[in-house]
Design a protein around this motif. Structure first.
Motif, PDB file in Angstrom:
ATOM      1  N   ASN A  73       0.837  -1.205   0.000  1.00  0.00           N
ATOM      2  CA  ASN A  73       0.000   0.000   0.000  1.00  0.00           C
ATOM      3  C   ASN A  73       0.873   1.257   0.000  1.00  0.00           C
ATOM      4  OD1 ASN A  73      -2.023   1.905   0.321  1.00  0.00           O
ATOM      5  ND2 ASN A  73      -3.115   0.726   1.873  1.00  0.00           N
ATOM      6  N   PRO A  74       0.816   2.046  -1.084  1.00  0.00           N
ATOM      7  CA  PRO A  74       1.658   3.261  -1.134  1.00  0.00           C
ATOM      8  C   PRO A  74       1.257   4.296  -0.091  1.00  0.00           C
ATOM      9  CG  PRO A  74       0.123   3.192  -2.992  1.00  0.00           C
ATOM     10  CD  PRO A  74       0.022   1.868  -2.319  1.00  0.00           C
ATOM     11  N   LYS A  75       0.030   4.215   0.420  1.00  0.00           N
ATOM     12  CA  LYS A  75      -0.436   5.177   1.422  1.00  0.00           C
ATOM     13  C   LYS A  75       0.393   5.114   2.695  1.00  0.00           C
ATOM     14  CE  LYS A  75      -4.589   6.398   4.066  1.00  0.00           C
ATOM     15  NZ  LYS A  75      -6.029   6.076   4.291  1.00  0.00           N
ATOM     16  N   TYR A  76       0.882   3.903   3.045  1.00  0.00           N
ATOM     17  CA  TYR A  76       1.619   3.731   4.294  1.00  0.00           C
ATOM     18  C   TYR A  76       3.081   3.371   4.073  1.00  0.00           C
ATOM     19  CZ  TYR A  76      -3.089   3.556   6.230  1.00  0.00           C
ATOM     20  OH  TYR A  76      -4.372   3.851   6.580  1.00  0.00           O
ATOM     21  N   ARG A  77       3.558   3.525   2.852  1.00  0.00           N
ATOM     22  CA  ARG A  77       4.928   3.122   2.558  1.00  0.00           C
ATOM     23  C   ARG A  77       5.921   3.845   3.474  1.00  0.00           C
ATOM     24  NH1 ARG A  77       7.326   0.483  -1.812  1.00  0.00           N
ATOM     25  NH2 ARG A  77       5.297   0.405  -2.867  1.00  0.00           N
ATOM     26  N   GLY A  78       6.782   3.043   4.130  1.00  0.00           N
ATOM     27  CA  GLY A  78       7.800   3.606   4.998  1.00  0.00           C
ATOM     28  C   GLY A  78       7.308   4.024   6.372  1.00  0.00           C
ATOM     29  N   GLN A  79       6.002   3.816   6.671  1.00  0.00           N
ATOM     30  CA  GLN A  79       5.447   4.257   7.948  1.00  0.00           C
ATOM     31  C   GLN A  79       5.210   3.072   8.886  1.00  0.00           C
ATOM     32  OE1 GLN A  79       2.128   7.135   7.682  1.00  0.00           O
ATOM     33  NE2 GLN A  79       2.380   7.057   5.468  1.00  0.00           N
ATOM     34  N   TYR A  80       5.184   3.370  10.174  1.00  0.00           N
ATOM     35  CA  TYR A  80       4.692   2.420  11.163  1.00  0.00           C
ATOM     36  C   TYR A  80       3.693   3.143  12.054  1.00  0.00           C
ATOM     37  CZ  TYR A  80       4.122  -0.395  15.292  1.00  0.00           C
ATOM     38  OH  TYR A  80       3.558  -1.099  16.322  1.00  0.00           O
ATOM     39  N   ILE A  81       2.492   2.586  12.162  1.00  0.00           N
ATOM     40  CA  ILE A  81       1.429   3.166  12.976  1.00  0.00           C
ATOM     41  C   ILE A  81       1.065   2.146  14.050  1.00  0.00           C
ATOM     42  CG2 ILE A  81      -0.935   4.062  12.963  1.00  0.00           C
ATOM     43  CD1 ILE A  81      -0.451   4.805  10.008  1.00  0.00           C
ATOM     44  N   ASP A  89      -8.723   1.601  14.240  1.00  0.00           N
ATOM     45  CA  ASP A  89      -8.765   1.400  12.787  1.00  0.00           C
ATOM     46  C   ASP A  89      -7.836   0.244  12.399  1.00  0.00           C
ATOM     47  OD1 ASP A  89     -10.548   3.447  12.405  1.00  0.00           O
ATOM     48  OD2 ASP A  89      -8.982   4.948  12.000  1.00  0.00           O
ATOM     49  N   TRP A  90      -8.110  -0.310  11.214  1.00  0.00           N
ATOM     50  CA  TRP A  90      -7.209  -1.315  10.657  1.00  0.00           C
ATOM     51  C   TRP A  90      -6.245  -0.626   9.700  1.00  0.00           C
ATOM     52  CZ3 TRP A  90      -7.925  -3.904   5.501  1.00  0.00           C
ATOM     53  CH2 TRP A  90      -6.904  -4.837   5.261  1.00  0.00           C
ATOM     54  N   ILE A  91      -4.956  -0.855   9.888  1.00  0.00           N
ATOM     55  CA  ILE A  91      -3.936  -0.255   9.024  1.00  0.00           C
ATOM     56  C   ILE A  91      -3.526  -1.305   8.002  1.00  0.00           C
ATOM     57  CG2 ILE A  91      -1.729   0.931   8.908  1.00  0.00           C
ATOM     58  CD1 ILE A  91      -3.934   2.374  10.515  1.00  0.00           C
ATOM     59  N   ASN A  92      -3.892  -1.087   6.747  1.00  0.00           N
ATOM     60  CA  ASN A  92      -3.621  -2.063   5.688  1.00  0.00           C
ATOM     61  C   ASN A  92      -2.327  -1.713   4.974  1.00  0.00           C
ATOM     62  OD1 ASN A  92      -3.728  -4.047   3.761  1.00  0.00           O
ATOM     63  ND2 ASN A  92      -5.299  -3.055   2.528  1.00  0.00           N
ATOM     64  N   PRO A 310      -8.187   5.036  -7.111  1.00  0.00           N
ATOM     65  CA  PRO A 310      -7.141   4.049  -6.784  1.00  0.00           C
ATOM     66  C   PRO A 310      -6.407   4.373  -5.487  1.00  0.00           C
ATOM     67  CG  PRO A 310      -7.061   4.611  -9.106  1.00  0.00           C
ATOM     68  CD  PRO A 310      -8.039   5.559  -8.481  1.00  0.00           C
ATOM     69  N   GLU A 311      -6.338   5.656  -5.119  1.00  0.00           N
ATOM     70  CA  GLU A 311      -5.674   6.028  -3.879  1.00  0.00           C
ATOM     71  C   GLU A 311      -6.507   5.617  -2.668  1.00  0.00           C
ATOM     72  OE1 GLU A 311      -6.165   8.190  -6.425  1.00  0.00           O
ATOM     73  OE2 GLU A 311      -4.110   8.016  -7.206  1.00  0.00           O
ATOM     74  N   LYS A 312      -7.828   5.816  -2.749  1.00  0.00           N
ATOM     75  CA  LYS A 312      -8.705   5.473  -1.629  1.00  0.00           C
ATOM     76  C   LYS A 312      -9.066   3.998  -1.621  1.00  0.00           C
ATOM     77  CE  LYS A 312     -10.908  10.048  -1.315  1.00  0.00           C
ATOM     78  NZ  LYS A 312     -12.196  10.785  -1.420  1.00  0.00           N
ATOM     79  N   THR A 313      -9.232   3.436  -2.802  1.00  0.00           N
ATOM     80  CA  THR A 313      -9.618   2.024  -2.926  1.00  0.00           C
ATOM     81  C   THR A 313      -8.654   1.365  -3.895  1.00  0.00           C
ATOM     82  OG1 THR A 313     -11.902   2.762  -2.690  1.00  0.00           O
ATOM     83  CG2 THR A 313     -11.559   0.469  -3.298  1.00  0.00           C
ATOM     84  N   PRO A 314      -7.486   0.959  -3.422  1.00  0.00           N
ATOM     85  CA  PRO A 314      -6.446   0.458  -4.336  1.00  0.00           C
ATOM     86  C   PRO A 314      -6.794  -0.890  -4.951  1.00  0.00           C
ATOM     87  CG  PRO A 314      -5.742   0.302  -2.047  1.00  0.00           C
ATOM     88  CD  PRO A 314      -7.024   1.050  -2.034  1.00  0.00           C
ATOM     89  N   TYR A 315      -6.045  -1.231  -5.976  1.00  0.00           N
ATOM     90  CA  TYR A 315      -6.290  -2.453  -6.746  1.00  0.00           C
ATOM     91  C   TYR A 315      -5.588  -3.646  -6.081  1.00  0.00           C
ATOM     92  CZ  TYR A 315      -7.298   1.095 -10.332  1.00  0.00           C
ATOM     93  OH  TYR A 315      -7.791   2.166 -11.032  1.00  0.00           O
TER      94      TYR A 315
END
Length: 452
Positions: A73-81, A89-92, A310-315
């Motif tokens: 998931n590019p939304k969380y790339r390089g992050q840790y939550i 929330d679920w972090i995908n 695609p950003e909110k609902t990725p493939y």
């Protein structure tokens, strides 16, 4: 750091480092950076497995022959939550992981999909072996919500792309608990040529249960019940991925599922052991989930399709395998073993064997004393494909090596030769370079007048 430097030096000397893979005859483990995370890679001449232990022990990427399978998931790339930051929330992040089943919020025997210790807290990474065989262990922290503690051992050898998983759930409480363990694999469904679009030729398969408890052989748990993505042909459930949210349950007893990217002609076979008397959650052994737009109802009950990008609902889609629900006493464990076989695969699987996948069945035709053998296959291991000939009494009367094969190339068989007289059956077998018998791929029976 010294280990990493030494390994990189070996790769540079052999030339294998250009693709980030191990030299022939060995596999290895090294620390790397991946997408901004600290990661560990396990590699052999075929594979590159990338783990990010801090993200709930996830296997974040699998690359075979340079082809990447998993969604990151590019939304969380390089992050840790952390679970505290996620606040329920679920972090995908993507990748592959293990989860408890059944899901839901009915009671303490159901798992609410959320950021928890078993899904998001850092796992301990340990190298068990490397060289001819590489095995790593990822151990999670006890989860106060489910009472579970997870660990996984993932191993490969130096001479094939097969991946072995040993997933263990442990009762970390002082009282009995009941859970199923589930493997959850998110496959990347973006178009390789245009990441802003989705792959329109991606398929998933598993055999239906001829005695299924689900009407029609499968159950659409969420989404459109008449979704044209789903169909059954010749006893095989097939899902042609479309960009619309849906989840489908199957009580397949076959012990395998397969995905096929017909755009790139790469596939993956996931194998498991079916337990006929097992108490599977809601009877499902296999689940396919596809991400995408979905129908929602407003406060007045009016249906609408949720706005999506695609950003909110990725493939991506999920392939999920369940174990039976088991009762664990304090400190007791239960293990689920699965096997992945990455292959080149051009079409739907007609048959699955220990040696590989049958795409087109073996056929034999005889003309003017010459026999031609034809078929299309994907093999799980490198080796030699051999034809073994039997008479009507089942006695072997000859054998012939047909061709060398390997998992990185689809096997298109079209060989002509003189078949031994009185041949009644032809068996196609795969043998390893060291003589290992990997089993039968397919067979063809011949009648006394000629070829059936």
């Amino acid at each position: 750091m010294k280990r990493l430097v030494l390994l990189l030096g070996v790769f540079a000397l052999t030339g294998a480092g250009l693709r980030g893979q191990a030299p022939a005859g060995r596999c290895s483990v090294s620390s790397v950076r991946f997408g901004g995370w600290n990661a560990e890679q396990v590699v052999n001449p075929w594979l590159k497995l990338t783990f990010v232990p801090e993200l709930g022990g996830r296997l974040m990427q699998v690359e075979f022959n340079g082809h990447a399978y998993l969604f990151v998931n590019p939304k969380y790339r390089g992050q840790y939550i952390s679970p505290e930051q996620a606040a329920g929330d679920w972090i995908n992040y993507g990748g592959d992981k293990i989860w408890p089943m059944p899901e839901g919020n009915e009671d303490e025997h159901h798992w609410v999909l959320a950021s928890t210790a078993i899904d998001d807290l850092p796992y301990r990474f340990k190298v068990l072996t490397q060289g001819k065989r590489c095995a790593v262990e990822l151990t999670g922290q006890p989860d106060t919500i489910t009472g579970l503690q997870y660990s996984r051992t993932i191993s490969i050898t130096a001479d094939s792309p097969q991946i072995n998983f040993h997933a263990v759930m442990k009762n970390a409480t002082a009282h009995p608990i009941e859970w199923s363990v589930q493997s959850v694999t998110q496959y990347d469904l973006s178009d390789a040529a245009d990441r802003n679009n989705y792959n329109r030729n991606f398929w998933a398969y598993t055999p239906v249960n001829p005695k299924s408890t689900y009407p029609g052989g499968f159950h659409v748990r969420d989404g459109l019940a008449s979704d044209p993505s789903f169909s059954i042909k010749d006893g095989l459930f097939q899902m042609h991925w479309m960009y619309f949210e849906n989840e489908v349950w199957l009580d397949s007893p076959a012990g395998w599922l397969a995905i096929a990217d017909k755009q790139s002609q790469y596939g993956m076979v996931e194998r498991f052991t079916f337990q006929p008397d097992g108490n599977y959650p809601d009877r499902e052994t296999v689940i396919f989930y596809k991400n995408g737009p979905s129908v929602r109802f407003d406060k007045d009950g009016k249906a609408e399709i949720r706005e999506t990008t695609p950003e909110k609902t990725p493939y991506y889609m999920e392939a999920e395998i369940n174990s039976p629900i088991v009762r664990l006493q304090p400190d007791e464990t239960y293990a689920m073993d699965t096997i992945w076989n990455p292959v080149r695969m051009s079409d739907r699987p007609l048959r699955m064997t220990n040696a590989g996948v049958v795409v087109d069945r073996l056929k034999a035709a005889t003309l003017n004393g010459s026999t031609s053998l034809t078929g299309n296959f994907s093999v799980f291991y490198p080796g030699d494909l051999s034809a073994i000939f039997f008479n009507h009494r089942g006695m072997e009367i000859g054998r012939q090596i047909l061709m060398p094969v390997d998992p990185a190339n689809a096997v298109v068989l079209n060989k002509q030769f003189a078949m031994p007289p009185r041949t009644s059956r032809v068996v196609l077998k795969l043998f390893g370079k060291g003589g290992a018998d990997y089993g039968t791929l397919d067979e063809f029976r011949i009648d006394v007048q000629g070829v059936k």
